[in-house]
Design a protein around this motif. Sequence first.
Motif, PDB file in Angstrom:
ATOM      1  N   SER A  43     -87.652 -74.985  22.057  1.00  0.00           N
ATOM      2  CA  SER A  43     -89.500 -75.226  22.363  1.00  0.00           C
ATOM      3  C   SER A  43     -90.755 -75.287  23.799  1.00  0.00           C
ATOM      4  N   LYS A  68     -98.348 -80.061  22.780  1.00  0.00           N
ATOM      5  CA  LYS A  68     -96.919 -80.333  21.875  1.00  0.00           C
ATOM      6  C   LYS A  68     -96.408 -80.946  22.270  1.00  0.00           C
ATOM      7  N   HIS A  70     -92.917 -81.828  21.782  1.00  0.00           N
ATOM      8  CA  HIS A  70     -91.707 -81.098  22.267  1.00  0.00           C
ATOM      9  C   HIS A  70     -91.473 -80.112  23.841  1.00  0.00           C
ATOM     10  N   GLY A 117     -96.411 -86.365  19.588  1.00  0.00           N
ATOM     11  CA  GLY A 117     -94.935 -87.390  18.941  1.00  0.00           C
ATOM     12  C   GLY A 117     -94.880 -87.196  17.201  1.00  0.00           C
ATOM     13  N   VAL A 119     -96.107 -85.097  15.102  1.00  0.00           N
ATOM     14  CA  VAL A 119     -97.619 -83.914  15.104  1.00  0.00           C
ATOM     15  C   VAL A 119     -98.680 -84.008  14.637  1.00  0.00           C
ATOM     16  N   GLY A 155     -98.054 -76.645  17.747  1.00  0.00           N
ATOM     17  CA  GLY A 155     -96.821 -75.239  17.470  1.00  0.00           C
ATOM     18  C   GLY A 155     -97.611 -75.177  15.325  1.00  0.00           C
ATOM     19  N   ASP A 156     -96.910 -73.908  15.885  1.00  0.00           N
ATOM     20  CA  ASP A 156     -97.273 -73.421  14.731  1.00  0.00           C
ATOM     21  C   ASP A 156     -96.896 -73.995  13.679  1.00  0.00           C
ATOM     22  N   ALA A 157     -95.670 -74.265  13.202  1.00  0.00           N
ATOM     23  CA  ALA A 157     -95.387 -75.827  12.184  1.00  0.00           C
ATOM     24  C   ALA A 157     -96.069 -77.046  12.556  1.00  0.00           C
ATOM     25  N   GLU A 158     -96.660 -77.088  13.524  1.00  0.00           N
ATOM     26  CA  GLU A 158     -97.336 -78.261  13.020  1.00  0.00           C
ATOM     27  C   GLU A 158     -98.640 -78.031  12.215  1.00  0.00           C
ATOM     28  N   GLU A 161     -99.101 -80.131   8.786  1.00  0.00           N
ATOM     29  CA  GLU A 161     -99.305 -81.481   8.384  1.00  0.00           C
ATOM     30  C   GLU A 161    -100.575 -81.411   8.271  1.00  0.00           C
ATOM     31  N   ASN A 186     -94.374 -68.836  17.601  1.00  0.00           N
ATOM     32  CA  ASN A 186     -93.255 -68.536  17.868  1.00  0.00           C
ATOM     33  C   ASN A 186     -92.676 -67.864  16.486  1.00  0.00           C
ATOM     34  N   GLN A 188     -91.975 -70.052  14.281  1.00  0.00           N
ATOM     35  CA  GLN A 188     -90.580 -70.592  13.864  1.00  0.00           C
ATOM     36  C   GLN A 188     -90.808 -72.414  14.146  1.00  0.00           C
ATOM     37  N   LYS A 319     -90.326 -68.707  20.950  1.00  0.00           N
ATOM     38  CA  LYS A 319     -89.538 -69.626  21.252  1.00  0.00           C
ATOM     39  C   LYS A 319     -87.893 -69.299  21.944  1.00  0.00           C
ATOM     40  N   HIS A 332     -83.569 -74.897  18.096  1.00  0.00           N
ATOM     41  CA  HIS A 332     -85.195 -75.924  18.210  1.00  0.00           C
ATOM     42  C   HIS A 332     -84.463 -77.003  18.707  1.00  0.00           C
TER      43      HIS A 332
END
Length: 782
Positions: A43, A68, A70, A117, A119, A155-158, A161, A186, A188, A319, A332
């Motif tokens: 990351s 981000k 991480h 922290g 996300v 982060g893209d997965a962030e 939320e 990324n 991921q 990533k 990860h």
Amino acid sequence: MDELKALSLLERKVVWLATWMIHNANHVRPNLDGMKVGGHQASSASLATIMTALYFSVLRPQDRCAVKPHASPIFHGIQYLLGRQTRAKMENFRGFGGAQSYPSRTKDGETVDISTGSVGLGAAFTIFGSLMQDHLEAKGALKGQPLGRFVALVGDAELDEGNIFEALLEGWKHGLRNCWWIIDYNRQSLDAIVREGLHGPIVSLFKSVGWDIVVLKYGDLLEEAFAEPGGDVLRDWIDRCPNQLYSTLAFQGGAAWRARLLDEIGDQGPVSALIERRSDEALAALMTNLAGHDMAALLRSFRAIDHDRPVCFLAYTIKGFGLPLQGHKDNHSGLMTVAQTETLRDAMQIRAGHEWDKFEGLAREEAALTRFLTAVPFAATDKRHHKAATLALPDWVPAEPSTTAISTQHAFGQLMHALARSDGELAARVLTMSPDVTVSTNLGAWVNRRGLFGRRELVDLFRAQRVPSTQKWDFGPTGQHLELGIAEMNLFLALGAAGLTHSLFGERLIPIGTLYDPFIARGLDALNYACYQDARFILVATPSGVTLAPEGGAHQSIGSPLIGMAQPGLVSFEPAYADELAVILQWSFGHVQEDDGGSVYLRLSTRMIDQPRRPMNPDLARQIVEGGYWLRPPGPNPDLIVAYSGAIAPEAIEAVGLMAEDRRDIGLLAITSADRLYHDFQAACRAREAGDGAAMCAVEQLLCVVPQHCGVVSVVDGHPAGLGWLGSVRGHRQRALGVERFGQTGTAADLYRHNGIDAAGIVRAGASLSRNRPIRHLRHIA
Ligand SMILES: Cc1ncc(C[n+]2csc(CCOP(=O)(O)OP(=O)(O)O)c2C)c(N)n1
Ligand SMILES: [Mg+2]
């Protein structure tokens, strides 16, 4: 040395430092308990180019960044190169007192603008940070300071939320500006490769809320290759390539890229030659040359922004870029092996034992890089956390005791009205906010006087047209109320940002947020986050408890007193009377400004109750703030005392009155803050354990007049555990009454009876504590 060269060298160094920091923590530092230490090498590497470009070139001192979580090791590495992080802290990464796993304002200190922290929260915070900058600027408080950008590295997965969406919509309502989000696309998450085509919804989402979108997909190497004969075929292949396959090939490297490309498009003339012209190594470099790893492309894109509109950069990345972990779906929390780390070290010409040396492997470039680093614009100041002057407390005399029944919510409205009419500096710095419950939480009178904040004037047409309304809803730059949509998360994010302006800008605001008590739970993580950042605000929650009887179980809060007790950085109070509230509010205005102070949560009620007729005196005021006082002191030989908190006071008084018929010495303890009493008690215990035999706390002082054999009944319109510890202070038997079941509709009397917190319930509990006593009193109240 030209900038691009310097940045490329620094980028490699930053990746090395981050990788080594994590390696050192996991494989080198002694591990005494065998637990994995962790860290996120992949990351981190994903953001290395972007963060190098930002921190060493693009950011200006007035910009603030939420990193981000991480990517923390990259952040620490950058600060180290800028001379703001120590080797000792990095060697102790994730250790006690070391550099933090996720950037933390309070733990890492000056270097961190915005903690992250959990996300989603850091990114959303930037929106409210920028709004606060606008508010201070509109007030003239920034005195010409240049406006900074609030930058989030996301982060893209962030983006999954929910609070992200809530914040974007709120930002749109307020005309957000000076905000950049850079999405580390990324493809991921922690578990997996993200769904195909996610960029589509991301782009439409940001567009829909008025952001500019900059898609950073191909680096310059790729763009150049696309211009070669056959380049269009290559480009088309990349655009169609599924995320999983791209990641797999990025992991496998040049030979795999070649085999796959030749297999799929190798028969299409010039593109074969394009591929064949390149060695495996060059082909791998070409195919992973996404714009998020292309320094020149990034610098161009960032520098091209010459306006203050919010911008979302969707930056394609890999990533683990540049590391043996790159692209692997399990990367990860994957860690490089010792052998892999040594290979990287050798490739960077770093000698064993010199891993932390800033310019190891860069001897020839050291002088030029040192010059470059001293000229970095972002580093022009190392003062990033400011101090602000303390605002004098309002000189209101707590309102005359009310002669009529009044609720604490109503009393709060009156106090805010009095503040609105005053003209002190503190009143001018109050910023209230509420998630669409301004009027129903009694801020109406305040808002009528002080107006709503908006960068542009917006007149209340109802008022302009003389349509009668109790509310003036005029917006303007001098307004002092922030109208928020219903999302409670946004309330806490906004309180967090407003509660840090003293540190972010050197200009203090006194933020006061109101909401319905049960819906604290909806924004709880953002509340925790605000406190974690040591933001300072006052939270006023009404209505609360089953006292909100006819509204039913969906609106009745049960656990909130425990939230108030358990939340570090937040002191909670649950007063019963208006004069108590006045004292507490006054104290709160000081507490939120003290260096070692904190935020305050007032759990109030809409229940109208008769007020005690008493003059306020300093001793009583002190006790109210400490957390409790004897409303009716016990006589010389009590066998029972009742302790209560908040709006249930009349039931406690009635019960004591009934029991006093045959227990004359019974005492009634008013608890205005179980939280303060409890934490003071813990502090006294710790002090005694540390050898201070004389240490004593407020609740011990209160209870020292209660003989050992005496029973304690506590009662609160909330979870009984909130007061359930009282008996442990001096070893008294205790029965803790409160609410443990979902609420339901009814009258307050119905629900008090149903939950056993009515006078009869208190009397029954009292009787059961002294086994020899019959429950005679119940006859009177049957
Ligand atoms: C609220 C919250 N839930 C879960 C986590 C655990 N977590 C940390 S990173 C992560 C995945 C993040 O993926 P992405 O945002 O794409 O970042 P990447 O590592 O790919 O750069 C998860 C689930 C967290 N930190 N916060
Ligand atoms: Mg990701």
